[in-house]
Design a protein around this motif. Structure first.
Motif, PDB file in Angstrom:
ATOM      1  N   GLN A 116       0.981  -1.223  -0.127  1.00  0.00           N
ATOM      2  CA  GLN A 116       0.064  -0.046  -0.049  1.00  0.00           C
ATOM      3  C   GLN A 116       0.603   1.225  -0.222  1.00  0.00           C
ATOM      4  O   GLN A 116       0.555   2.418  -0.438  1.00  0.00           O
ATOM      5  CB  GLN A 116      -0.950   0.014   1.371  1.00  0.00           C
ATOM      6  CG  GLN A 116      -2.008  -1.025   1.070  1.00  0.00           C
ATOM      7  CD  GLN A 116      -2.914  -1.082   2.317  1.00  0.00           C
ATOM      8  OE1 GLN A 116      -2.514  -0.512   3.379  1.00  0.00           O
ATOM      9  NE2 GLN A 116      -3.860  -1.912   2.381  1.00  0.00           N
ATOM     10  N   LYS A 117       2.000   1.171   0.581  1.00  0.00           N
ATOM     11  CA  LYS A 117       2.995   2.349   0.671  1.00  0.00           C
ATOM     12  C   LYS A 117       4.068   2.194  -0.378  1.00  0.00           C
ATOM     13  O   LYS A 117       4.875   3.047  -0.563  1.00  0.00           O
ATOM     14  CB  LYS A 117       3.680   2.084   1.944  1.00  0.00           C
ATOM     15  CG  LYS A 117       2.567   2.310   3.062  1.00  0.00           C
ATOM     16  CD  LYS A 117       3.606   2.599   4.712  1.00  0.00           C
ATOM     17  CE  LYS A 117       2.467   2.783   5.698  1.00  0.00           C
ATOM     18  NZ  LYS A 117       3.190   2.912   6.973  1.00  0.00           N
ATOM     19  N   ASN A 118       3.609   1.443  -1.472  1.00  0.00           N
ATOM     20  CA  ASN A 118       4.769   1.047  -2.568  1.00  0.00           C
ATOM     21  C   ASN A 118       6.078   0.859  -2.193  1.00  0.00           C
ATOM     22  O   ASN A 118       6.998   1.611  -2.832  1.00  0.00           O
ATOM     23  CB  ASN A 118       4.460   2.578  -3.346  1.00  0.00           C
ATOM     24  CG  ASN A 118       3.308   2.758  -3.882  1.00  0.00           C
ATOM     25  OD1 ASN A 118       2.428   1.908  -4.722  1.00  0.00           O
ATOM     26  ND2 ASN A 118       2.802   4.179  -3.904  1.00  0.00           N
ATOM     27  N   ALA A 119       6.243  -0.102  -1.184  1.00  0.00           N
ATOM     28  CA  ALA A 119       7.519  -0.203  -0.783  1.00  0.00           C
ATOM     29  C   ALA A 119       8.119  -1.230  -1.607  1.00  0.00           C
ATOM     30  O   ALA A 119       7.598  -2.020  -2.395  1.00  0.00           O
ATOM     31  CB  ALA A 119       7.518  -1.136   0.693  1.00  0.00           C
ATOM     32  N   SER A 120       9.499  -0.962  -1.963  1.00  0.00           N
ATOM     33  CA  SER A 120      10.167  -1.731  -2.806  1.00  0.00           C
ATOM     34  C   SER A 120      11.115  -2.922  -2.151  1.00  0.00           C
ATOM     35  O   SER A 120      11.678  -2.667  -0.865  1.00  0.00           O
ATOM     36  CB  SER A 120      11.321  -0.985  -3.721  1.00  0.00           C
ATOM     37  OG  SER A 120      12.031  -1.469  -4.345  1.00  0.00           O
ATOM     38  N   PHE A 121      11.299  -4.066  -2.843  1.00  0.00           N
ATOM     39  CA  PHE A 121      12.324  -5.032  -2.204  1.00  0.00           C
ATOM     40  C   PHE A 121      13.528  -4.751  -2.771  1.00  0.00           C
ATOM     41  O   PHE A 121      14.530  -5.434  -2.046  1.00  0.00           O
ATOM     42  CB  PHE A 121      11.593  -6.377  -2.907  1.00  0.00           C
ATOM     43  CG  PHE A 121      12.303  -7.476  -2.067  1.00  0.00           C
ATOM     44  CD1 PHE A 121      11.676  -8.070  -0.984  1.00  0.00           C
ATOM     45  CD2 PHE A 121      13.121  -8.442  -2.752  1.00  0.00           C
ATOM     46  CE1 PHE A 121      12.320  -9.144  -0.301  1.00  0.00           C
ATOM     47  CE2 PHE A 121      13.711  -9.662  -2.103  1.00  0.00           C
ATOM     48  CZ  PHE A 121      13.236  -9.974  -1.076  1.00  0.00           C
ATOM     49  N   LEU A 122      13.750  -3.724  -3.545  1.00  0.00           N
ATOM     50  CA  LEU A 122      15.388  -3.501  -4.138  1.00  0.00           C
ATOM     51  C   LEU A 122      16.258  -3.079  -2.892  1.00  0.00           C
ATOM     52  O   LEU A 122      17.403  -3.660  -3.054  1.00  0.00           O
ATOM     53  CB  LEU A 122      15.234  -2.095  -4.959  1.00  0.00           C
ATOM     54  CG  LEU A 122      16.425  -1.694  -5.900  1.00  0.00           C
ATOM     55  CD1 LEU A 122      16.802  -3.186  -6.706  1.00  0.00           C
ATOM     56  CD2 LEU A 122      16.061  -0.753  -6.591  1.00  0.00           C
ATOM     57  N   PRO A 123      15.567  -2.475  -1.810  1.00  0.00           N
ATOM     58  CA  PRO A 123      16.741  -2.247  -0.728  1.00  0.00           C
ATOM     59  C   PRO A 123      17.344  -3.655  -0.344  1.00  0.00           C
ATOM     60  O   PRO A 123      18.474  -3.535   0.149  1.00  0.00           O
ATOM     61  CB  PRO A 123      16.065  -1.596   0.189  1.00  0.00           C
ATOM     62  CG  PRO A 123      14.927  -0.860  -0.531  1.00  0.00           C
ATOM     63  CD  PRO A 123      14.633  -1.883  -1.691  1.00  0.00           C
ATOM     64  N   VAL A 124      16.706  -4.566  -0.024  1.00  0.00           N
ATOM     65  CA  VAL A 124      17.033  -6.035   0.406  1.00  0.00           C
ATOM     66  C   VAL A 124      18.311  -6.450  -0.462  1.00  0.00           C
ATOM     67  O   VAL A 124      19.197  -6.876   0.135  1.00  0.00           O
ATOM     68  CB  VAL A 124      15.788  -6.950   0.305  1.00  0.00           C
ATOM     69  CG1 VAL A 124      16.238  -8.340   0.859  1.00  0.00           C
ATOM     70  CG2 VAL A 124      14.815  -6.425   1.189  1.00  0.00           C
ATOM     71  N   LEU A 125      18.101  -6.262  -1.779  1.00  0.00           N
ATOM     72  CA  LEU A 125      19.314  -6.659  -2.615  1.00  0.00           C
ATOM     73  C   LEU A 125      20.677  -5.909  -2.004  1.00  0.00           C
ATOM     74  O   LEU A 125      21.947  -6.519  -1.985  1.00  0.00           O
ATOM     75  CB  LEU A 125      18.910  -6.502  -3.887  1.00  0.00           C
ATOM     76  CG  LEU A 125      17.595  -7.210  -4.427  1.00  0.00           C
ATOM     77  CD1 LEU A 125      17.634  -6.960  -6.111  1.00  0.00           C
ATOM     78  CD2 LEU A 125      17.747  -8.688  -4.333  1.00  0.00           C
TER      79      LEU A 125
END
Length: 399
Positions: free
Chosen positions: A199-208
């Motif tokens: 809902q907050k348009n969070a990205s999985f990219l920071p995890v990488l």
């Protein structure tokens, strides 16, 4: 149920997370016993747990969805308990090698799930303290099991494996004091967090980026453990026995950081990761320039303290933020760490080739430079993100 008992029971399994390295000092004795086995194969006893750990970390959530979270952790503890003690009664190298692989598999089976259980039972503020305490328990377990194994080595090459008997009380403590968690409830909790993140348009990219960061940091960090005895011998102020005390001091530094992590996070906030890396840079510089034991002990303590601020800060960033698929993210972080540890010997050779010298003080000073670069990058990225958040907040207020 007493909250203290639940807290201790949840943390008790972490005592076994660092136990794979406990028999490292046993390698020479085992190499002498298994004379027909190549030394490289005997040394695999120390590295093969990491390979199987990475496999089981990836599939642990899949298994937990079918068996249940507590049941999967109990299964992992049982595998560690049995496989850790098997070499006491077996004199077959292949069987012992397989048992070491099983040990790593068992640890990986519960490692990331321990974070999931903490997330389930505790609110965000308490979670941060629990992540730190988890690191402290890992360090304490590593010290105790390694020390006990070292003392038992005086008996014969098999006796050190008695140290894995600590898994027996841990198994029953976890069985008795940790309540069964319904898979449905755990999945609903995880799904809710993922929906909120989406809902907050969070990205999985920071995890990488976190996985890459911890991979590099773990590789550099483990070079200290591999090379410290050789460094002290090369400079001429310590023995292998002195080096073992440096590793113990390192573990004490890690325990100290874990105990105070919650308070440290409150003070440093989003810059906790940066400060952890900065301490690692300072510690490597001290070790590279040290000429006597006291300075080396200080450097060793700071290495442990810095890393046990750095790693829990990344776990906290993942599990107390809007990042989706937290279980997968935590698993990837642990895989990145273990992969960095596993290739650390090759990383050391690569850095030495890069700087064109096998001089160990220069290797450590180069490590300090790399950690400083990582610290500077995280500081820069965190500052930019903070400014963006402030700007967004101001825009919302103005509207």
């Amino acid at each position: 149920m007493s909250q203290k008992r639940l807290q201790f029971a949840l943390l008790s399994a972490s005592l076994l997370v660092g136990s794979a390295a406990a028999i490292n000092a046993n390698i020479p004795a085992m190499a002498q016993h298994f004379k027909d086995v190549p030394l490289s194969m005997v040394e695999m006893l120390t590295t093969i747990p990491s390979l199987f750990l990475m496999i089981s970390v990836f599939i642990s959530t899949f298994i937990a969805k079918r068996l249940g979270y507590k049941q999967t952790i109990m299964l992992g503890l049982a595998i560690v308990m049995i496989s850790g003690l098997i070499p006491l009664w077996i004199d077959n190298f292949i069987m012992i090698l397989m048992s070491r692989g099983a040990l790593g598999f068992g640890i990986g089976l519960f490692n990331s799930l321990l974070v999931s259980m903490i997330n389930y039972f505790y609110e965000p503020q308490m979670r941060s303290s629990m992540y730190g305490l988890q690191s402290a328990f890992e360090g304490a377990g590593g010290i105790f099991i390694t020390f006990l194994a070292g003392q038992l080595l005086k008996i014969n090459w098999q006796a050190p494996f008695i140290a894995y008997g600590i898994a027996i009380p841990v198994f029953f403590i976890y069985l008795k004091y940790v309540p069964k968690v319904e898979t449905k409830d755990m999945e609903e909790n995880t799904e809710l967090q993922t929906q909120q993140a989406n809902q907050k348009n969070a990205s999985f990219l920071p995890v990488l980026s976190y996985v890459i960061l911890i991979f590099i940091a773990a590789m550099l960090y483990m070079i200290m453990g591999i090379k410290i005895a050789s460094l002290m011998n090369e400079v001429g102020y310590g023995t292998a026995s002195d080096a073992s005390f440096v590793i113990i001091v390192l573990s004490l530094g890690g325990i100290s950081a874990g105990l105070f992590f919650g308070k440290i996070l409150k003070i440093l906030k989003q810059y906790t990761t940066t400060i952890g890396l900065l301490l690692l840079s300072l510690a490597m510089l001290i070790l590279g320039m040290s000429q006597h034991l006291i300075m080396t002990f200080i450097g060793g303590f700071l290495i442990g303290f810095g890393f046990k601020i750095f790693m829990p800060s990344l776990i906290d960033k993942i599990n107390n933020s809007n990042i989706p698929h937290k279980n997968l993210a935590t698993s990837l972080l642990l895989v990145g760490f273990n992969l960095g540890v596993f290739i650390s010997p090759y990383g050391s050779v690569l850095i030495q080739n890069l700087i064109g010298t096998e001089n160990l003080p220069i290797l450590f000073i180069t490590n300090a430079l790399f950690f400083m670069i990582l610290s500077s990058l995280t500081f820069l990225i965190t500052t930019i993100k903070s400014k963006k958040m402030i700007q967004m907040t101001q825009n919302i207020i103005e509207q």
